[in-house]
Design a protein around this motif. Structure first.
Motif, PDB file in Angstrom:
ATOM      1  N   THR A   1      -4.178   3.401  -4.816  1.00  0.00           N
ATOM      2  CA  THR A   1      -4.147   2.059  -4.234  1.00  0.00           C
ATOM      3  C   THR A   1      -5.542   1.574  -3.818  1.00  0.00           C
TER       4      THR A   1
ATOM      5  N   ALA B   1      -5.799  -4.498  -2.624  1.00  0.00           N
ATOM      6  CA  ALA B   1      -4.772  -3.957  -3.521  1.00  0.00           C
ATOM      7  C   ALA B   1      -3.787  -5.081  -3.792  1.00  0.00           C
TER       8      ALA B   1
ATOM      9  N   ASP C   1       1.095   2.218  -8.664  1.00  0.00           N
ATOM     10  CA  ASP C   1       0.014   3.047  -8.123  1.00  0.00           C
ATOM     11  C   ASP C   1       0.396   4.519  -8.261  1.00  0.00           C
TER      12      ASP C   1
ATOM     13  N   THR D   1       2.065  -1.926  -5.633  1.00  0.00           N
ATOM     14  CA  THR D   1       1.088  -0.862  -5.391  1.00  0.00           C
ATOM     15  C   THR D   1       1.260  -0.412  -3.938  1.00  0.00           C
TER      16      THR D   1
END
Ligand SMILES: [Zn+2]
Length: 390
Positions: free
Chosen positions: A52, A90, A114, A153
């Motif tokens: 991430t 992210a 992720d 993610t």
């Protein structure tokens, strides 16, 4: 990312069917391509450790975006939902496909992209690949409910992306976003070398409990779809530790898929392509696409199949290049509307290769010479001469 505790293990009784089989749903399910699944999985692997907020994580986000664009979705249908993790940005990626009858009610289909420590081909390249393949096939298919395909993610750091989405989008929309259900797909890669023929369907057993009955109902429907549209068997268990949980805590109706043979590789460098089972991902994809069409009330008409007699399809068959070296490409009109099988035999009639619904045939193991390629659509067959030159 979770440890598998089978709290509920109730065998599915096939006599209890809440839905009937819909042929047009099956026709679309049959468009799932093993070749595409393998491509997504290997490209996902090649993106490395997608922690991430890392560069690789961002590269994976862009890779996903370019996939959706290549399927024909527009930039307007894509949105991102960003948050900061350890000083880095992210981003969750959201693809929205608007429904024809209930445009403001959403079926959310999600899985995290992720990874941590390793390339995460099972956890969760598997779910990511299924989301991509479903989005590709449903591109032109009207659904009554809107669908959001969400690639989250931050899952591995504690469901950060899904939590962020619930807080900053679902609850920040006025009125609050209306969600029919959330269907999460996480770690459905199976274990290489094992018989991966069962999928765990997960229902809500957590507090708040007000939606547990609704979750049980849709999870039963999910199980019905597995049996109707895929070769897999089902096991019922409880939902925990993945991206549906922030929705669960927000009182949404959730369900999910998780592998039955639990791999020991996730969160290690060994979560690679060779350690999982791409055919299992393909079969879970079939189950998922059957279920998403059911949940979103996909259009049930399939007029184009009627205009596509097998003889016409075979007339259009092209096999190239000629001579070929490592791969044969197959081109045939309406190929995605019907099952087809392709067989390569030698001149003594021995079968060397047999494939189903594949447009690219790997012939790298065959030596130079003349072979026969036979295409079968329903009860019709056509054989062509193939030359292989190394
Ligand atoms: Zn996971």
């Amino acid at each position: 990312m979770k440890k598998f505790i089978l709290l509920y293990s109730i065998a599915f009784s096939s006599s209890f069917f809440a839905q009937t089989f819909i042929q047009s749903y099956q026709n679309r399910v049959n468009q799932i391509s093993q070749t595409n699944i393998n491509t997504y999985l290997t490209e996902f692997a090649d993106l490395g450790v997608k922690k991430t907020g890392s560069v690789n994580n961002n590269n994976a986000f862009n890779w996903l975006k370019s996939k959706y664009i290549s399927f024909g979705y527009s930039e307007d249908q894509l949105s991102e939902n960003a948050f900061i993790y350890q000083g880095n940005t992210a981003k969750n990626l959201i693809l929205t496909k608007t429904g024809t009858k209930y445009p403001d009610t959403y079926v959310i289909v999600c899985g995290h992209y992720d990874t941590i420590v390793g390339p995460g081909v099972n956890d969760n390249g598997s779910g990511t690949s299924i989301l991509l393949e479903m989005a590709r096939i449903l591109k032109e298919i009207p659904t009554e409910y809107s669908i959001k395909f969400i690639n989250f993610t931050g899952e591995e750091q504690g469901l950060l992306g899904s939590q962020n989405y619930v807080q900053t989008v679902v609850n920040a929309t006025s009125p609050k976003m209306n969600i029919k259900l959330v269907f999460n797909i996480d770690e459905v890669g199976g274990v290489a070398g094992k018989t991966n023929d069962t999928i765990i369907c997960e229902k809500d057993t957590s507090s708040p409990t007000s939606n547990n009955a609704a979750s049980a109902t849709i999870t039963q429907q999910l199980m019905n779809c597995v049996v109707l549209y895929s070769p897999l068997q089902t096991k019922l268990s409880n939902a925990y530790s993945s991206d549906y949980m922030p929705f669960q805590a927000n009182n949404e109706v959730i369900t999910g898929f998780f592998e039955f043979n639990e791999s020991t590789k996730p969160h290690s460098a060994a979560d690679t392509y060779v350690n999982m089972d791409p055919v299992y991902v393909y079969n879970v994809g079939k189950a998922a696409l059957g279920a998403v069409q059911h949940f979103a009330n996909a259009d049930t008409t399939d007029l184009s199949t009627a205009d596509c007699p097998p003889e016409k399809m075979l007339e259009s068959l092209k096999i190239f290049p000629n001579p070929a070296k490592d791969f044969l490409q197959i081109e045939m009109m309406n190929y995605n509307l019907k099952d087809f099988s392709f067989m390569v035999t030698d001149l003594n009639g021995r079968t060397l290769i047999q494939t189903k619904n594949e447009k690219q045939i790997n012939i790298s193991k065959l030596s130079s010479g003349i072979y026969l390629g036979t295409m079968t659509v329903e009860d019709q067959k056509l054989t062509k001469k193939i030359m292989i030159k190394k």
